[in-house]
Design a protein around this motif. Structure first.
Motif, PDB file in Angstrom:
ATOM      1  N   ALA A 208       8.448  10.466   6.041  1.00  0.00           N
ATOM      2  CA  ALA A 208       8.351   9.213   5.286  1.00  0.00           C
ATOM      3  C   ALA A 208       8.130   8.089   6.290  1.00  0.00           C
ATOM      4  N   LEU A 209       7.155   7.227   6.003  1.00  0.00           N
ATOM      5  CA  LEU A 209       6.736   6.205   6.957  1.00  0.00           C
ATOM      6  C   LEU A 209       6.678   4.836   6.300  1.00  0.00           C
ATOM      7  N   ILE A 210       6.892   3.808   7.115  1.00  0.00           N
ATOM      8  CA  ILE A 210       6.739   2.416   6.701  1.00  0.00           C
ATOM      9  C   ILE A 210       5.816   1.729   7.697  1.00  0.00           C
ATOM     10  N   PHE A 211       4.842   0.977   7.184  1.00  0.00           N
ATOM     11  CA  PHE A 211       3.903   0.226   8.017  1.00  0.00           C
ATOM     12  C   PHE A 211       4.026  -1.268   7.736  1.00  0.00           C
TER      13      PHE A 211
ATOM     14  N   VAL B  14       0.860  -1.184   0.000  1.00  0.00           N
ATOM     15  CA  VAL B  14       0.000   0.000   0.000  1.00  0.00           C
ATOM     16  C   VAL B  14       0.897   1.235   0.000  1.00  0.00           C
ATOM     17  N   ASN B  15       0.530   2.228  -0.800  1.00  0.00           N
ATOM     18  CA  ASN B  15       1.231   3.507  -0.778  1.00  0.00           C
ATOM     19  C   ASN B  15       0.215   4.615  -0.593  1.00  0.00           C
ATOM     20  N   ALA B  16       0.435   5.461   0.414  1.00  0.00           N
ATOM     21  CA  ALA B  16      -0.444   6.594   0.673  1.00  0.00           C
ATOM     22  C   ALA B  16       0.334   7.889   0.518  1.00  0.00           C
TER      23      ALA B  16
ATOM     24  N   GLY C 109       3.318  -1.237   3.870  1.00  0.00           N
ATOM     25  CA  GLY C 109       2.787   0.029   3.386  1.00  0.00           C
ATOM     26  C   GLY C 109       3.766   1.154   3.600  1.00  0.00           C
ATOM     27  N   THR C 110       3.642   2.187   2.772  1.00  0.00           N
ATOM     28  CA  THR C 110       4.433   3.393   2.935  1.00  0.00           C
ATOM     29  C   THR C 110       3.501   4.593   2.885  1.00  0.00           C
TER      30      THR C 110
ATOM     31  N   TYR D 232      -4.034   7.001  -2.846  1.00  0.00           N
ATOM     32  CA  TYR D 232      -3.756   5.674  -2.309  1.00  0.00           C
ATOM     33  C   TYR D 232      -3.603   4.688  -3.470  1.00  0.00           C
ATOM     34  N   LEU D 233      -2.520   3.923  -3.435  1.00  0.00           N
ATOM     35  CA  LEU D 233      -2.290   2.841  -4.395  1.00  0.00           C
ATOM     36  C   LEU D 233      -2.241   1.541  -3.596  1.00  0.00           C
ATOM     37  N   ILE D 234      -3.175   0.633  -3.905  1.00  0.00           N
ATOM     38  CA  ILE D 234      -3.334  -0.593  -3.126  1.00  0.00           C
ATOM     39  C   ILE D 234      -3.068  -1.780  -4.045  1.00  0.00           C
TER      40      ILE D 234
END
Length: 356
Positions: free
Chosen positions: A213-216, A148-150, A224-225, A256-258
């Motif tokens: 910048a985040l990573i999940f 996932v990219n937000a 996810g980022t 959002y790209l899922i």
């Protein structure tokens, strides 16, 4: 038709007045009272010939509305909501649910004790775009969730920072804006188990961050980022791409790209990409639009709140659910401060209460 429910508005600031407009336009409810100590709020009540009280406690001593909307500053959400629950009055509590997870836990516990409904005001969950994405992902429409990219990339005007607290830690896009996107990701993609984060203030030079910048890591194994910044002209944010809030000029762009094992989904347009037969990067990708008819989310949230009060619907976002979103936001802030991978704080949810 059922009798219109009587709704008290606790807090008549900017978001409170947005709720007020929806109450006035609703066939399901009517304004019962305004609770806010300011002279401006007193004047709003007088204009509408409704009762005014300096606080919810004084209001509850004089009357019992069918429900209350808590739209006060964040630190007042929990005490205001608990007062209402103890009086048997269901509440819609604006987001964030509380100023901290520890405070949110008090509201979760109070809801469990009282058995009175709490609806958290994460209004984007009521947008049919978000509901459709949740359904597609949840039903396996893109296969196994992979990544996932937000994006929250937007430019706040310079005069936004004339307010001193917006230049200080806690006043930036991580704590102020990202909570909306984190809640959407949790709702669509599932629980977040851990986060990593790094922030920068290099562009404006204020004490608060302007970029992150985040990573999940999600519970289902997906990664996810999120890329967050409030210093860049860009259409890549829910605000500018979804058209949900007419105060923002809508622009073409994804936020959002899922990605799944059998297809991918881009929001807000719900563009669906997949292979028709043979799969592989040499093959032509097929494209479908899964677009939905728009509904105004705040109005839909109010309709839903009235249904919750009447007992015909369960809260779409309960107190414990909203507290989990807040726990992820706190974990992001800690990860950015320490450089460590952080697990969101666990929440104690009393069993058998419907608080989850």
């Amino acid at each position: 038709m059922s009798k219109r429910l009587q709704i008290a508005l606790v807090g008549a600031g900017l978001i409170g007045r947005a709720h007020l407009l929806r109450i006035e336009a609703s066939p399901d409810c009517a304004l019962a009272a305004i609770c806010d100590p300011t002279e401006a709020a007193k004047a709003i009540a007088a204009e509408r010939s409704v009762r005014w009280f300096p606080s919810q406690r004084e209001m509850l001593a004089a009357m019992k509305p069918d429900g209350a909307i808590i739209a006060t500053p964040n630190a007042l959400h929990v005490p205001g909501a608990i007062d209402c629950l103890e009086a048997g009055v269901p509440v819609l509590v604006e987001k964030p649910l509380a100023e901290s997870v520890a405070a949110a836990q008090k509201l979760v516990d109070a809801q469990a004790r009282s058995g009175v409904a709490v609806l958290a005001g994460h209004h984007r969950r009521h947008n049919p775009i978000v509901k459709a994405a949740r359904r597609i992902v949840g039903e396996g429409g893109i296969g196994r969730l992979v990544a996932v990219n937000a994006l929250f990339l937007i430019k706040k005007p310079d005069d936004y920072f004339d307010v001193a607290w917006r230049r200080e830690p806690g006043g930036g896009p991580v704590l102020i804006n990202l909570i909306h996107d984190i809640d959407n990701l949790r709702f669509i993609c599932g629980e977040i188990d851990s986060v990593q984060a790094i922030t920068s203030n290099a562009t404006r030079g204020f004490a608060v961050e302007d970029t992150a910048a985040l990573i999940f890591r999600f519970s289902n194994g997906a990664l996810g980022t999120a890329t967050v910044s409030d210093v860049t002209p860009s259409p890549w944010s829910w605000e500018l791409s979804s058209g949900e809030n007419k105060a923002y000029p809508q622009r073409e762009g994804h936020c959002y790209l899922i990605a799944g094992s059998e297809g991918s989904l881009a929001l807000p347009k719900l563009d669906f990409w997949h292979y028709q037969d043979k799969a592989g990067w040499w093959e032509p990708l097929q494209h479908e639009s899964r677009g939905v008819e728009p509904i105004e989310p705040l109005a839909e949230q109010l309709r839903h709140f009235c249904a919750v009060i009447r007992g015909s619907e369960e809260p779409l976002t309960g107190a414990a659910d909203a507290a989990r979103t807040l726990a992820v936001v706190e974990a992001v802030a800690e990860a950015a401060r320490t450089g460590a991978t952080v697990t969101p704080a666990p929440l104690r949810v009393p069993s058998g209460t419907g608080a989850a």
